[in-house]
Design a protein around this motif. Structure first.
Motif, short mmCIF file in Angstrom:
data_model
loop_
_atom_site.label_atom_id
_atom_site.label_comp_id
_atom_site.label_asym_id
_atom_site.label_seq_id
_atom_site.Cartn_x
_atom_site.Cartn_y
_atom_site.Cartn_z
N ALA A 121 -2.93 0.12 6.68
CA ALA A 121 -4.22 -0.24 6.08
C ALA A 121 -5.08 1.00 5.83
O ALA A 121 -5.77 1.10 4.79
CB ALA A 121 -4.97 -1.22 6.98
N THR A 125 -6.43 2.40 2.29
CA THR A 125 -7.85 2.65 2.05
C THR A 125 -8.04 4.01 1.37
O THR A 125 -8.88 4.16 0.48
CB THR A 125 -8.63 2.62 3.38
N PHE A 137 -8.70 -3.58 2.53
CA PHE A 137 -8.04 -2.76 3.54
C PHE A 137 -8.99 -2.30 4.64
O PHE A 137 -8.53 -1.87 5.70
CB PHE A 137 -7.30 -1.60 2.87
#
Length: 499
Positions: A121, A125, A137
């Motif tokens: 994640a 991002t 995210f």
């Protein structure tokens, strides 16, 4: 270890599981400190540095993300508002979801998965090109970090000897602020547009979290499953193998022989523990401990939000500190948050849980009251206010860390991860939702009296939690986890033998 029964009973026990006697907890608790324990701390405990780094970096990159040449069509208020709310929501949901899975499927499996979720994640991002991608995210990053709390704290407490458990937990949970300080300082050069373009620097900030997470993952893969979880869930042979291997490593690294142990516990194995049983245990069997956990988490959440929410706005509005200089002040209070647990941690195992938990809560609350009064009557400037914050958070950080220690050790083994997750979710929700709603206008008004009121609110709840701890805290220092909270499976075994 002897098998006494191989019958299922239809209430969470599966056919083929046994009632056994095991000395695994006593064998783990009697181990001398060794390089193996350091490996556990590095592999598991350093994740709080990631959380501190993550939260601080987002706060520092928010102004850069809101600029037209950032490469992302988003405003600063969206980053600090919706983005922060989604991160908090993800952390709460992740804590509860992965906490339940951790008690069901094991510590090791989940602490590998949750770190993987965080890494993926965070990397996604860093390559955000539109607002919805960034928000998605941010939620998933929080989802992974929230899941870490239950899996990691339960694994650490079940692997670390009882005489060291308090100080290890206090220091590890306080290490969040090492990441916070690092994030505050590293973001200064990375966000400097004379060094990196505006659409690159903020991406590199998120990349730092990925690099650190990968290094932790490399160490974490060597951390075994909790033997305590294994023998309760029908894997007693594997639990014995893990402890045999740990003992061998400890002998080699310390050069010491290990004394034999004869302290055993009888366990009636079971595959799963139902959510109703867990809730009944926390609220029916241990209501005083549940009140204690809620008080500690809510108290520290409000104190920290009173100080850190609107931190930059307080310095800018009251004392005219430039926005690009607040990172240095933040590094100072982060240092107080780190030094406090480092210096006070040992006392939680020697002086005792109750006096140290209640003392750190009460003292930090009283000191924040004094800070509020001094601010109200105009005695403080930016430097002296930061010095006061340093002293308050020196004690508050150790107290906040003891909240995680408390809920990790005062509930039965079978409920540990979900109990941690439950209280973490409560504290995070209070801090991330109620805190901003309560303190936003007070800290942004530019009036010292309003900021002082915010301090007084946070201090009063911290003091109240300290009073609760003085009455309800459990003297768990240097005691086996099974002695502090008898496993439900041990009670099953007692019931079966008396039937």
């Amino acid at each position: 270890m002897a098998d006494l029964d191989r019958r299922g009973d239809g209430s969470g026990h599966a056919g083929g599981l046994a009632t056994i006697r095991t000395s695994v907890p006593a064998r783990l608790d009697r181990l001398p400190w060794s390089s193996w324990h350091w490996m556990v701390i590095v592999g598991l405990g350093t994740v709080w540095i990631l959380d501190g780094l993550e939260v601080t970096i987002v706060g520092n990159v928010a102004p850069r993300l809101g600029e037209p040449d950032s490469g992302l069509s988003i405003t600063t208020s969206q980053v600090t508002g919706l983005g922060a709310a989604l991160y908090v929501l993800g952390a709460c949901v992740g804590a509860l979801f992965f906490g339940w899975l951790t008690d069901r499927f094991g510590r090791r499996r989940l602490f590998m998965i949750t770190l993987g979720v965080y890494l993926a994640a965070t990397a996604m991002t860093a390559i955000s090109w539109t607002a919805w991608w960034f928000f998605l995210f941010r939620f998933l990053t929080g989802f992974g970090i929230g899941g870490e709390y239950g899996a990691i704290n339960s694994a650490i407490d079940e692997l670390i000897p009882s005489r060291h458990r308090g100080r290890v937990d206090i220091v590890i949970n306080g290490s969040y602020w090492i990441g916070a300080a690092a994030g505050a300082l590293l973001s200064i050069p990375v966000l400097d547009v004379s060094i990196f373009p505006a659409d690159v620097g903020w991406r590199l900030c998120f990349g730092l979290g990925v690099v650190l997470g990968l290094s932790i993952l490399l160490v974490r893969r060597n951390v075994p499953e909790s033997p305590r979880w294994l023998f309760i869930h029908g894997h007693e042979d594997e639990a014995e193998e893990v402890v045999d291997d740990v003992e061998s490593r400890v002998r080699r690294s310390t050069g010491r022989s290990l004394e034999e142990v004869d302290d055993e516990i009888t366990i009636r194995q079971r595959r799963t523990i139902g959510i109703v049983t867990i809730a009944r245990t926390m609220f029916g069997r241990y209501p005083r401990r549940t009140v204690l956990g809620l008080s500690l988490f809510v108290g520290q959440a409000f104190l920290y939000n009173a100080i850190t929410f609107g931190f930059g706005a307080i310095l800018a509005n009251l004392f005219g500190v430039p926005a690009d200089r607040t990172g240095y002040y933040y590094a100072v209070i982060a240092a107080g948050n780190v030094i406090g647990p480092l210096l006070l941690a040992r006392s939680f195992d020697t002086v005792g849980r109750k006096p140290m938990i209640s003392g750190t809560y009460l003292l930090s609350g009283v000191l924040l009251v004094a800070t509020a009064v001094a601010l109200w009557i105009g005695w403080l400037g930016a430097v002296t206010l930061t010095a006061c914050w340093f002293v308050v958070l020196f004690f508050a950080s150790a107290g906040a860390s003891s909240a995680y220690l408390t809920v990790s050790e005062v509930f039965p083994m079978e409920t540990r991860a979900l109990a941690i997750a439950f209280f973490y979710a409560i504290g995070t929700a209070v801090g991330g939702i109620s805190g901003p709603l309560l303190f936003a206008q007070l800290t942004a008004s530019g009036r010292p009296s309003d900021t002082a009121i915010a301090f007084l609110i946070g201090a009063s709840l911290m003091i109240a939690a300290g009073v609760v701890a003085a009455i309800l805290a459990v003297p768990a220092e240097r005691r086996s986890l099974e002695d502090v909270a008898r496993p439900l499976s041990a009670e099953d075994a007692d019931a079966a033998s008396s039937a």
